[in-house]
Write an enzyme that holds these catalytic residues in place. Structure first.
Site, PDB file in Angstrom:
ATOM      1  N   ARG A  28      42.067 -53.752 -85.819  1.00  7.26           N
ATOM      2  CA  ARG A  28      42.964 -54.703 -86.217  1.00  7.26           C
ATOM      3  C   ARG A  28      42.440 -56.038 -86.897  1.00  7.26           C
ATOM      4  O   ARG A  28      41.833 -56.855 -85.817  1.00  7.26           O
ATOM      5  CB  ARG A  28      43.960 -54.915 -84.922  1.00  7.26           C
ATOM      6  CG  ARG A  28      44.915 -56.062 -85.081  1.00  7.26           C
ATOM      7  CD  ARG A  28      46.231 -55.446 -85.605  1.00  7.26           C
ATOM      8  NE  ARG A  28      47.164 -56.396 -86.049  1.00  7.26           N
ATOM      9  CZ  ARG A  28      48.230 -56.891 -85.597  1.00  7.26           C
ATOM     10  NH1 ARG A  28      48.265 -56.312 -84.203  1.00  7.26           N
ATOM     11  NH2 ARG A  28      49.041 -57.733 -85.772  1.00  7.26           N
ATOM     12  N   GLY A  29      42.523 -56.306 -88.161  1.00 10.14           N
ATOM     13  CA  GLY A  29      41.989 -57.511 -88.477  1.00 10.14           C
ATOM     14  C   GLY A  29      42.144 -58.719 -87.876  1.00 10.14           C
ATOM     15  O   GLY A  29      41.463 -59.566 -87.800  1.00 10.14           O
ATOM     16  N   ASP A  31      42.854 -59.280 -85.045  1.00 11.02           N
ATOM     17  CA  ASP A  31      42.329 -59.520 -83.695  1.00 11.02           C
ATOM     18  C   ASP A  31      40.665 -59.897 -83.646  1.00 11.02           C
ATOM     19  O   ASP A  31      40.273 -60.651 -83.142  1.00 11.02           O
ATOM     20  CB  ASP A  31      42.656 -58.290 -82.797  1.00 11.02           C
ATOM     21  CG  ASP A  31      43.829 -58.033 -82.066  1.00 11.02           C
ATOM     22  OD1 ASP A  31      44.860 -59.018 -82.510  1.00 11.02           O
ATOM     23  OD2 ASP A  31      44.257 -57.063 -81.653  1.00 11.02           O
ATOM     24  N   ARG A  33      38.792 -59.820 -86.953  1.00  9.85           N
ATOM     25  CA  ARG A  33      38.075 -59.807 -88.302  1.00  9.85           C
ATOM     26  C   ARG A  33      36.995 -61.041 -88.224  1.00  9.85           C
ATOM     27  O   ARG A  33      36.106 -60.640 -89.268  1.00  9.85           O
ATOM     28  CB  ARG A  33      39.176 -60.251 -89.175  1.00  9.85           C
ATOM     29  CG  ARG A  33      38.361 -60.288 -90.649  1.00  9.85           C
ATOM     30  CD  ARG A  33      39.404 -60.584 -91.966  1.00  9.85           C
ATOM     31  NE  ARG A  33      40.407 -59.486 -91.915  1.00  9.85           N
ATOM     32  CZ  ARG A  33      40.306 -58.187 -92.483  1.00  9.85           C
ATOM     33  NH1 ARG A  33      39.152 -58.227 -92.989  1.00  9.85           N
ATOM     34  NH2 ARG A  33      41.356 -57.577 -92.590  1.00  9.85           N
ATOM     35  N   GLU A  95      46.398 -44.898 -89.168  1.00  9.68           N
ATOM     36  CA  GLU A  95      44.931 -44.402 -89.400  1.00  9.68           C
ATOM     37  C   GLU A  95      44.352 -43.503 -88.314  1.00  9.68           C
ATOM     38  O   GLU A  95      43.695 -42.617 -88.471  1.00  9.68           O
ATOM     39  CB  GLU A  95      44.018 -45.916 -89.555  1.00  9.68           C
ATOM     40  CG  GLU A  95      44.350 -46.383 -90.626  1.00  9.68           C
ATOM     41  CD  GLU A  95      43.439 -47.703 -90.617  1.00  9.68           C
ATOM     42  OE1 GLU A  95      43.419 -48.495 -91.742  1.00  9.68           O
ATOM     43  OE2 GLU A  95      42.773 -48.068 -89.864  1.00  9.68           O
TER      44      GLU A  95
END
Length: 167
Positions: A28-29, A31, A33, A95
């Site tokens: 989850r980017g 959260d 990235r 995904e």
């Protein structure tokens, strides 16, 4: 409704530059990235790996779903990185369901990382993984919800690395 590409960032590392990858990362980017993933991405590049990273390798207007599908299917190893908001993202859950499918059909190795998340919360959809499913159930068909919960259960039962504030 289909997940949006910005909900969950994904990347894959390749050693040969083709559509076959060594590693597929699901995270989850929003959260992680700008912290953990940035360091992991740099380490992979420094190790000489060709990293498929969403902000570097996806072009505007490109169909993201099929690109990610090919990356997942062409990977030897998938590494889902579970953060507190991972299940908030329909894209991340999609995904993960694809990763589990490849794990079952192609014996793809799955190495989960639990980033400030208890593996039992992933496995049992409790904690931050529970409440969001009440929202998802209003929007998605039961078979999709079941595939997402099954995928969380499968991967939550795998041995993985647990990273928390105390380590």
């Amino acid at each position: 409704m289909a997940p949006t590409p910005t909900d969950c960032a994904s990347s894959a590392a390749s050693t040969n530059g083709s559509s076959s990858y060594d590693i597929f990362l699901s995270f989850r980017g929003e959260d992680i990235r700008n912290n953990f993933i940035s360091f992991l991405h740099k380490a992979l590049k420094d190790a000489g790996l060709n990293v498929f990273f969403d902000s570097e390798n996806l072009w505007t207007g490109e169909a993201i779903g099929p690109t990610l599908q090919r990356a997942i299917e062409g990977s030897k190893i998938s590494i889902p990185i579970f953060s507190s908001g991972y299940a908030d993202s329909k894209w991340c859950l999609w995904e993960l369901a694809q990763i589990v499918q490849c794990h079952r059909t192609n014996n793809q190795l799955v190495l989960p990382i639990f980033f400030h998340v208890d593996p039992s919360h992933v496995r049992n959809q409790t904690g931050s993984f529970e409440k969001i499913f009440h929202e998802h159930e209003k929007e998605f068909k039961p078979d999709i919800i079941k595939s997402w919960k099954d995928a969380l259960g499968v991967v939550g039962n795998l041995k993985g690395d647990v990273l928390d504030e105390t380590k």
